[in-house]
Enzyme design. Sequence first.
Site, PDB file in Angstrom:
ATOM      1  CG  ASP A  11      -2.565   1.162   1.006  1.00  0.00           C
ATOM      2  OD1 ASP A  11      -2.527   1.425   0.263  1.00  0.00           O
ATOM      3  OD2 ASP A  11      -1.575   1.914   2.235  1.00  0.00           O
ATOM      4  CB  SER A  12       0.617   4.737  -1.381  1.00  0.00           C
ATOM      5  OG  SER A  12      -1.220   4.787   0.042  1.00  0.00           O
ATOM      6  CB  CYS A  74      -3.090   1.030  -2.814  1.00  0.00           C
ATOM      7  SG  CYS A  74      -2.508   2.910  -3.209  1.00  0.00           S
ATOM      8  CG  ASN A  75      -9.210   1.604  -3.582  1.00  0.00           C
ATOM      9  OD1 ASN A  75      -9.871   0.607  -5.101  1.00  0.00           O
ATOM     10  ND2 ASN A  75      -9.723   1.064  -2.351  1.00  0.00           N
ATOM     11  CD  GLU A 159      -1.330   7.455   5.662  1.00  0.00           C
ATOM     12  OE1 GLU A 159      -0.133   7.590   6.336  1.00  0.00           O
ATOM     13  OE2 GLU A 159      -1.183   6.311   4.842  1.00  0.00           O
ATOM     14  CB  CYS A 193      -9.500   4.899  -0.347  1.00  0.00           C
ATOM     15  SG  CYS A 193      -7.923   5.146   0.731  1.00  0.00           S
ATOM     16  CG  HIS A 195      -5.765   5.228   3.898  1.00  0.00           C
ATOM     17  ND1 HIS A 195      -5.323   4.725   2.970  1.00  0.00           N
ATOM     18  CD2 HIS A 195      -4.703   5.846   4.078  1.00  0.00           C
ATOM     19  CE1 HIS A 195      -4.127   4.841   2.454  1.00  0.00           C
ATOM     20  NE2 HIS A 195      -3.194   5.731   3.981  1.00  0.00           N
TER      21      HIS A 195
END
Length: 280
Positions: A11-12, A74-75, A159, A193, A195
């Site tokens: 993932d980012s 990660c989309n 984040e 997403c 997240h």
Amino acid sequence: MANSSPLGIFDSGIGGLTVFRSIVEQLPGYDYLYLGDNGRAPYGNRSFATIHQYTWECVQWMFKQGCPLVILACNTASAKALRTIQQQDLSAQHADKRVLGVIRPTAEVIGNYTQSRNIGVLGTKGTVQSGSYLLEIEHFFPELKVYQQACPLWVPLIENGEYDKPGADHYVQLYLDQLRKQSADIDTILLACTHYPLLQEKIKAHLPANVNVVAQGGIVAASLVDYLKRHPEMETRLSKAGTRTFYTTIDDTAEFNHHASLFFGEEVKSESVDVSVGCE
């Protein structure tokens, strides 16, 4: 990891840990390697070329650690890098490896959640602009009406650990209002997403009770279980000692560990790595 062939989760940042958690629940006995490119996150507003470069560097690094299969949890990376990686990069350099994403598995089932046949997609600017969900959902459910809304401030909030603070409610309401103004018939909202599940309770609180809010973790995990059943040649390559290792591209692993533990649901201890070293 020299004698291990872990299943890679990329993932980012830390959002992919919500998918990782679901995968571990359904496939607990495998070895896993998680990599978060936090040093260059968020990906959402970056160009196709940059996202492909970053994602491919991370995937190659994971290959070097022994991963024969990598899931892009990660989309944005799935939308902007996966096709090039699958169609060009792997065949040219790593024909024996595989990389899978999260968009297609989600598109294959999202139509099963709606009665009105109107769904909303919440994602990063990059995911929305790519049009990937529109194309994939059209392929599997051509009768659905799909409305998209970019939520550029949600990933930074998450984040930075602000997702459960009162200030996040304003931005949750802002983007939900923008989405629902597009159609009053939306009865299903996809969190496109990884997240966003950290905001799921706040999102539900700002929606009518009859609107479904769908996260991807369980969907992607179930799709992976099916993939491994259909590809025993890959399943047998994955090592099964039940290990989980975590890596991040930021120097401050303590910060990553703190937030990652909340996403993953148990203590996370990570190492910092430079994924650009030795990449082709």
